[in-house]
Design an enzyme around this catalytic site. Sequence first.
Site, PDB file in Angstrom:
ATOM      1  N   TYR A 176      -0.608   8.312  -2.334  1.00  0.00           N
ATOM      2  CA  TYR A 176      -0.627   7.989  -3.766  1.00  0.00           C
ATOM      3  C   TYR A 176      -1.810   8.671  -4.457  1.00  0.00           C
ATOM      4  O   TYR A 176      -1.777   8.878  -5.667  1.00  0.00           O
ATOM      5  CB  TYR A 176      -0.760   6.481  -3.977  1.00  0.00           C
ATOM      6  CG  TYR A 176       0.516   5.665  -3.859  1.00  0.00           C
ATOM      7  CD1 TYR A 176       1.714   6.210  -3.402  1.00  0.00           C
ATOM      8  CD2 TYR A 176       0.506   4.312  -4.206  1.00  0.00           C
ATOM      9  CE1 TYR A 176       2.855   5.421  -3.291  1.00  0.00           C
ATOM     10  CE2 TYR A 176       1.652   3.530  -4.100  1.00  0.00           C
ATOM     11  CZ  TYR A 176       2.824   4.090  -3.639  1.00  0.00           C
ATOM     12  OH  TYR A 176       3.954   3.307  -3.539  1.00  0.00           O
ATOM     13  N   GLY A 177      -2.831   8.955  -3.675  1.00  0.00           N
ATOM     14  CA  GLY A 177      -4.086   9.457  -4.243  1.00  0.00           C
ATOM     15  C   GLY A 177      -3.950  10.720  -5.075  1.00  0.00           C
ATOM     16  O   GLY A 177      -4.764  10.988  -5.950  1.00  0.00           O
TER      17      GLY A 177
ATOM     18  N   ASP B 212       0.857  -1.183   0.000  1.00  0.00           N
ATOM     19  CA  ASP B 212       0.000   0.000   0.000  1.00  0.00           C
ATOM     20  C   ASP B 212       0.894   1.234   0.000  1.00  0.00           C
ATOM     21  O   ASP B 212       2.097   1.149   0.256  1.00  0.00           O
ATOM     22  CB  ASP B 212      -0.879  -0.011   1.266  1.00  0.00           C
ATOM     23  CG  ASP B 212      -1.763   1.222   1.358  1.00  0.00           C
ATOM     24  OD1 ASP B 212      -2.431   1.552   0.356  1.00  0.00           O
ATOM     25  OD2 ASP B 212      -1.771   1.897   2.412  1.00  0.00           O
ATOM     26  N   SER B 213       0.289   2.383  -0.244  1.00  0.00           N
ATOM     27  CA  SER B 213       1.026   3.636  -0.174  1.00  0.00           C
ATOM     28  C   SER B 213       1.512   3.929   1.254  1.00  0.00           C
ATOM     29  O   SER B 213       2.414   4.731   1.440  1.00  0.00           O
ATOM     30  CB  SER B 213       0.125   4.779  -0.626  1.00  0.00           C
ATOM     31  OG  SER B 213      -1.057   4.781   0.150  1.00  0.00           O
TER      32      SER B 213
ATOM     33  N   CYS C 277     -11.249   2.826  -1.154  1.00  0.00           N
ATOM     34  CA  CYS C 277     -10.015   3.346  -0.550  1.00  0.00           C
ATOM     35  C   CYS C 277      -9.728   2.553   0.709  1.00  0.00           C
ATOM     36  O   CYS C 277     -10.660   2.194   1.451  1.00  0.00           O
ATOM     37  CB  CYS C 277     -10.193   4.831  -0.225  1.00  0.00           C
ATOM     38  SG  CYS C 277      -8.785   5.558   0.628  1.00  0.00           S
ATOM     39  N   THR C 278      -8.440   2.306   0.924  1.00  0.00           N
ATOM     40  CA  THR C 278      -8.018   1.520   2.088  1.00  0.00           C
ATOM     41  C   THR C 278      -8.567   2.037   3.414  1.00  0.00           C
ATOM     42  O   THR C 278      -8.781   1.271   4.339  1.00  0.00           O
ATOM     43  CB  THR C 278      -6.478   1.553   2.196  1.00  0.00           C
ATOM     44  OG1 THR C 278      -6.037   2.905   1.977  1.00  0.00           O
ATOM     45  CG2 THR C 278      -5.840   0.642   1.184  1.00  0.00           C
ATOM     46  N   HIS C 279      -8.752   3.355   3.503  1.00  0.00           N
ATOM     47  CA  HIS C 279      -9.111   3.961   4.788  1.00  0.00           C
ATOM     48  C   HIS C 279     -10.604   3.891   5.132  1.00  0.00           C
ATOM     49  O   HIS C 279     -10.977   4.042   6.282  1.00  0.00           O
ATOM     50  CB  HIS C 279      -8.727   5.444   4.793  1.00  0.00           C
ATOM     51  CG  HIS C 279      -7.258   5.702   4.746  1.00  0.00           C
ATOM     52  ND1 HIS C 279      -6.409   5.075   3.865  1.00  0.00           N
ATOM     53  CD2 HIS C 279      -6.488   6.564   5.469  1.00  0.00           C
ATOM     54  CE1 HIS C 279      -5.177   5.527   4.054  1.00  0.00           C
ATOM     55  NE2 HIS C 279      -5.194   6.428   5.016  1.00  0.00           N
TER      56      HIS C 279
ATOM     57  N   CYS D 145      -3.748  -1.101  -2.135  1.00  0.00           N
ATOM     58  CA  CYS D 145      -4.077   0.309  -2.345  1.00  0.00           C
ATOM     59  C   CYS D 145      -4.941   0.457  -3.605  1.00  0.00           C
ATOM     60  O   CYS D 145      -4.576  -0.047  -4.672  1.00  0.00           O
ATOM     61  CB  CYS D 145      -2.756   1.057  -2.532  1.00  0.00           C
ATOM     62  SG  CYS D 145      -2.922   2.793  -2.896  1.00  0.00           S
ATOM     63  N   ASN D 146      -6.068   1.141  -3.464  1.00  0.00           N
ATOM     64  CA  ASN D 146      -6.941   1.353  -4.627  1.00  0.00           C
ATOM     65  C   ASN D 146      -6.254   2.185  -5.694  1.00  0.00           C
ATOM     66  O   ASN D 146      -6.388   1.917  -6.887  1.00  0.00           O
ATOM     67  CB  ASN D 146      -8.223   2.066  -4.200  1.00  0.00           C
ATOM     68  CG  ASN D 146      -9.323   1.085  -3.901  1.00  0.00           C
ATOM     69  OD1 ASN D 146     -10.165   0.812  -4.732  1.00  0.00           O
ATOM     70  ND2 ASN D 146      -9.289   0.516  -2.703  1.00  0.00           N
TER      71      ASN D 146
ATOM     72  N   GLU E 276      -6.861   9.347   8.885  1.00  0.00           N
ATOM     73  CA  GLU E 276      -5.511   9.157   9.397  1.00  0.00           C
ATOM     74  C   GLU E 276      -5.238  10.019  10.625  1.00  0.00           C
ATOM     75  O   GLU E 276      -4.502   9.645  11.523  1.00  0.00           O
ATOM     76  CB  GLU E 276      -4.523   9.536   8.304  1.00  0.00           C
ATOM     77  CG  GLU E 276      -3.504   8.485   8.056  1.00  0.00           C
ATOM     78  CD  GLU E 276      -2.905   8.669   6.692  1.00  0.00           C
ATOM     79  OE1 GLU E 276      -2.028   9.525   6.566  1.00  0.00           O
ATOM     80  OE2 GLU E 276      -3.327   7.962   5.752  1.00  0.00           O
TER      81      GLU E 276
HETATM   82  N1  DGL Z   1      -4.147   3.766  -0.028  1.00  0.00           N
HETATM   83  C1  DGL Z   1      -4.782   4.804  -0.808  1.00  0.00           C
HETATM   84  C2  DGL Z   1      -5.942   4.216  -1.602  1.00  0.00           C
HETATM   85  O1  DGL Z   1      -6.511   3.198  -1.256  1.00  0.00           O
HETATM   86  C3  DGL Z   1      -5.263   5.941   0.060  1.00  0.00           C
HETATM   87  C4  DGL Z   1      -4.156   6.780   0.648  1.00  0.00           C
HETATM   88  C5  DGL Z   1      -3.289   7.460  -0.393  1.00  0.00           C
HETATM   89  O2  DGL Z   1      -3.789   8.343  -1.136  1.00  0.00           O
HETATM   90  O3  DGL Z   1      -2.139   7.087  -0.486  1.00  0.00           O
HETATM   91  O4  DGL Z   1      -6.312   4.771  -2.612  1.00  0.00           O
END
Ligand code: DGL
Length: 271
Positions: A45-46, A13-14, A189-191, A76-77, A157
């Site tokens: 990463y978003g 993941d990011s 999204c992971t969050h 990570c999406n 976060e």
């Molecule tokens: N992990 C990213 C996602 O699922 C979210 C956090 C990021 O933007 O890095 O898209």
Amino acid sequence: MGIKAQAPIGIFDSGIGGLTVAKEVKKLLPDEQLIYFGDTAHLPYGDKSTAAIQAYSVKIADVLIKENCKLILIACNSASAAAFELVKAYVATKAHVFNVIDPVVNYLREVHAGQRVGLIGTKQTISSGVYLQKINDLDVGIVLKSLATPLLAPMIEEGFHNENISKEIIASYLSQPALKNIQALVLGCTHYPLIKKQIHAFYEEEIDLIDASETVARSVASFLGYHQLLAKKVSGMEDRFLVSDYTVSFEETTKLFFGKQIKLQKYPLWE
Ligand code: DGL
């Protein structure tokens, strides 16, 4: 493929958010050894370009191949949207590669054909158009309505996920015309599993909330089972959690996403 059942599952993941996916995988497959990689040096990463995410993702895939992983799961999406095909081509026959989008698209085909479905995620995930393309390819009459919700990940976060501020922000996104009259919502999204309760409350439990972390964990479990690649528990094979940049705050945030605090090990991507 010389892939061994006893080899670990790699998840990347990011940053720390992908631990929501790791947690679900661990819940379903407690005997597996996980090697998690959080690219904390390059998050988020978003908001990054596709090219940058592709470069990071390939580099991380390389680390996970060197760790001998049998399966690499892009948790990570944003990276799933930007880099899945590239990572898959790079990894080739050395490991199986999963993303968090395809299991959700398969679920939509089975359960929501002919319906209006919403999608929320980062700017990268939404602007990539990957969900839209995959859903249109299904040709089962699903109308996808997407909305980038870039404030949600940093909000979660920072610990704002169960109070009035977050309630207001969530309501303001979800009441956008783009998401009107949907019958299901993909939490892309992971969050977002952390704000599932509040999103349920907004919709008064009336729509199907699709949590990619659960869907993808089920898909990985059935894939490994089908291919006789499930590991047997071996003592001493501990899960490992690598990060490209270490801070105490990252380590503390693991509790939020994984349910318990874990030890992070620094592993710089570029030396
Ligand atoms: N992990 C990213 C996602 O699922 C979210 C956090 C990021 O933007 O890095 O898209």
